[in-house]
Enzyme design. Structure first.
Site, PDB file in Angstrom:
ATOM      1  N   GLN A  78       1.297  -1.601   0.003  1.00 11.14           N
ATOM      2  CA  GLN A  78      -0.168   0.272   0.164  1.00 11.14           C
ATOM      3  C   GLN A  78       0.675   1.240   0.046  1.00 11.14           C
ATOM      4  O   GLN A  78       1.138   1.812   1.351  1.00 11.14           O
ATOM      5  CB  GLN A  78      -0.611  -0.112   0.803  1.00 11.14           C
ATOM      6  CG  GLN A  78      -1.706   1.745   1.184  1.00 11.14           C
ATOM      7  CD  GLN A  78      -2.976   1.090   0.679  1.00 11.14           C
ATOM      8  OE1 GLN A  78      -3.320  -0.029   0.967  1.00 11.14           O
ATOM      9  NE2 GLN A  78      -3.653   1.754   0.351  1.00 11.14           N
ATOM     10  N   PHE A  79       1.426   1.555  -0.815  1.00  8.33           N
ATOM     11  CA  PHE A  79       2.160   3.005  -1.350  1.00  8.33           C
ATOM     12  C   PHE A  79       1.685   3.858  -0.756  1.00  8.33           C
ATOM     13  O   PHE A  79       1.976   4.776  -0.183  1.00  8.33           O
ATOM     14  CB  PHE A  79       2.604   3.481  -2.484  1.00  8.33           C
ATOM     15  CG  PHE A  79       1.635   3.097  -3.614  1.00  8.33           C
ATOM     16  CD1 PHE A  79       1.474   5.285  -4.023  1.00  8.33           C
ATOM     17  CD2 PHE A  79       0.783   2.842  -4.672  1.00  8.33           C
ATOM     18  CE1 PHE A  79       0.789   5.648  -4.557  1.00  8.33           C
ATOM     19  CE2 PHE A  79      -0.042   3.771  -5.801  1.00  8.33           C
ATOM     20  CZ  PHE A  79      -0.201   4.695  -5.327  1.00  8.33           C
ATOM     21  N   THR A  80       0.178   3.847  -0.993  1.00 10.53           N
ATOM     22  CA  THR A  80      -0.415   5.206  -0.106  1.00 10.53           C
ATOM     23  C   THR A  80      -0.336   5.796   0.918  1.00 10.53           C
ATOM     24  O   THR A  80      -0.903   7.045   1.558  1.00 10.53           O
ATOM     25  CB  THR A  80      -1.801   5.289  -1.094  1.00 10.53           C
ATOM     26  OG1 THR A  80      -2.393   3.832  -0.130  1.00 10.53           O
ATOM     27  CG2 THR A  80      -1.916   4.735  -2.407  1.00 10.53           C
TER      28      THR A  80
END
Length: 152
Positions: A78-80
């Protein structure tokens, strides 16, 4: 490295209308990686999550770990989690690691849970994923390795 750990009754992840990972009682972990993260963060964070005592014992107290309850994990990249929303209306993701670095550490994180003997399911790095879960409690923990000065 940043993780959002949700205690769940079940969780699944779907890619292209196909369930690729599914667990029952355990943790659904959203994992974000930043540029300076290394194997040291993987080691510390995986052990910290494995040893978290947030499952209820016979007295209703949060006193049991994932291993104590024979729990499972679903790990989703989950890069966000490194989205910065301070300025403007569109988040900046410059704090998120480049994909090759992030995917390598994501895979190492998965390998750590497998080495613990914990049933481990995953999403697909970089894919458009649909995640379903039933949060138990709800109990949600946010753990960030930057908060641990000894790692740097």
């Amino acid at each position: 490295m940043r993780a959002v750990v949700q205690k769940v009754k079940y969780s699944s992840v779907t890619v292209d209308n196909e369930i690729i990972g599914k667990i029952d009682n355990g943790f659904m972990i959203l994992l974000g990686v930043t540029h300076e993260d290394t194997l040291k963060e993987v080691e510390w964070l995986s052990k910290k999550i494995k040893d978290l005592r947030i499952f209820e014992d016979q007295d209703g107290k949060m006193n049991l770990s994932l291993e104590d309850v024979k729990g499972e994990v679903l790990i989703i990249s989950q890069f966000t989690l490194y989205g910065n929303c301070i300025k403007g209306r569109r988040p900046s993701f410059t704090d998120a690691a480049k994909p090759d670095h992030a995917e390598n550490l994501y895979n190492k994180f998965i390998e750590k849970f497998q080495s613990f003997g914990i049933k481990t399911q995953t999403g697909k790095f970089g894919a458009d994923m649909k995640v379903e879960l039933l949060n138990d409690g709800p109990v949600t923990m946010i753990i960030d390795t930057k908060d641990v000065g000894a790692l740097k």
